[in-house]
Design a protein around this motif. Structure first.
Motif: not given
Length: 241
Positions: A162-164, A238-240, A169-171
């Motif tokens: 999940s963190y990956r 990611m759902k928030r 996404f963020v990068v």
């Protein structure tokens, strides 16, 4: 408490925020007792691989030093079989004080349960300080930690995956905003440069909070060489929105 003096080593995004062996050699003096490592790293997400750790271990052994290694994010590394503890290297077990806990890899933040692994002659001295500065961890917290160690591995894999996804996404979006950043290999932070804005890290963080209600940590909170960067956490779902 013992009169030690920390000697910082300046790292840079161009070198993936990793201390270079030559920097470490230059920082060592006759008074040096230990080297402190914190990888996977907060705030940069940087990670030292086995080859890089071996180069540092050679320096430690050559100068008869100890290493204090903070490996609280050890479970949260994103490439297969990349994490290596310096304690596992030849000649390092008896020179290593390994500091870790359950807050990150087992999502037990708030339980405040950590541990140290070190040679017996060192733990006996550590206990002299610990027993007068901390209270024993609650039994329910200790039972939770035992359960996490016995049966928590599959959840670590789920969390890591999940963190990956969040990291990628963020990068991706930071690059689309033309903010340069190191690609994190561990932990759950990214440390983009905001120098091109002309703002200090505190000015940028304040404007981002007031104008867009997005909270980040100014890079200078982590030392002088953090100026010009901000720390973004991708620990939320990611759902928030």
């Amino acid at each position: 408490m013992a009169g030690g003096k920390p000697v910082p080593i300046v790292t840079a995004m161009e070198k993936a925020f990793k201390p270079q062996p030559e920097q470490i050699k230059q920082a060592i003096s006759p008074r040096t007792k230990a080297i402190i490592l914190c990888f996977p790293n907060n705030p940069t997400g940087s990670l030292l691989d086995k080859q890089e750790l071996e180069a540092i271990a050679d320096i430690i052994i050559a100068h008869d030093l100890l290493v204090i290694t903070d490996e609280i994010y050890a479970e949260l590394t994103y490439e297969e079989d990349i994490f290596c503890s310096i304690a596992s290297l030849k000649g390092m077990r008896e020179r290593t004080i390994l500091v870790s806990g359950f807050s990150k890899g087992f999502a037990m933040t708030g339980w405040r349960l950590g541990f140290i692994c070190a040679p017996d002659y060192l733990t006996q001295q550590i206990l002299k300080i610990s027993q007068f500065t901390t209270i024993s961890a609650p039994s329910i917290t200790q039972y939770g930690a035992v359960e996490a160690l016995k049966n928590g591995q599959k959840y670590i894999v789920e969390m890591r995956n999940s963190y990956r996804k969040r990291r990628n996404f963020v990068v991706k979006h930071l690059h689309e905003m033309r903010l340069d950043c190191h690609f994190p290999e561990g932990a759950f932070y990214v440390f983009p440069s905001i120098r091109q804005t002309g703002l200090t890290s505190e000015e940028f963080a304040e404007k981002l909070l007031i104008q867009h209600e997005v909270a980040v940590v100014p890079g200078n909170a982590f030392g002088e060489c953090g100026e010009g960067h901000i720390r973004c956490s991708y620990a939320t779902s990611m759902k928030r929105p």
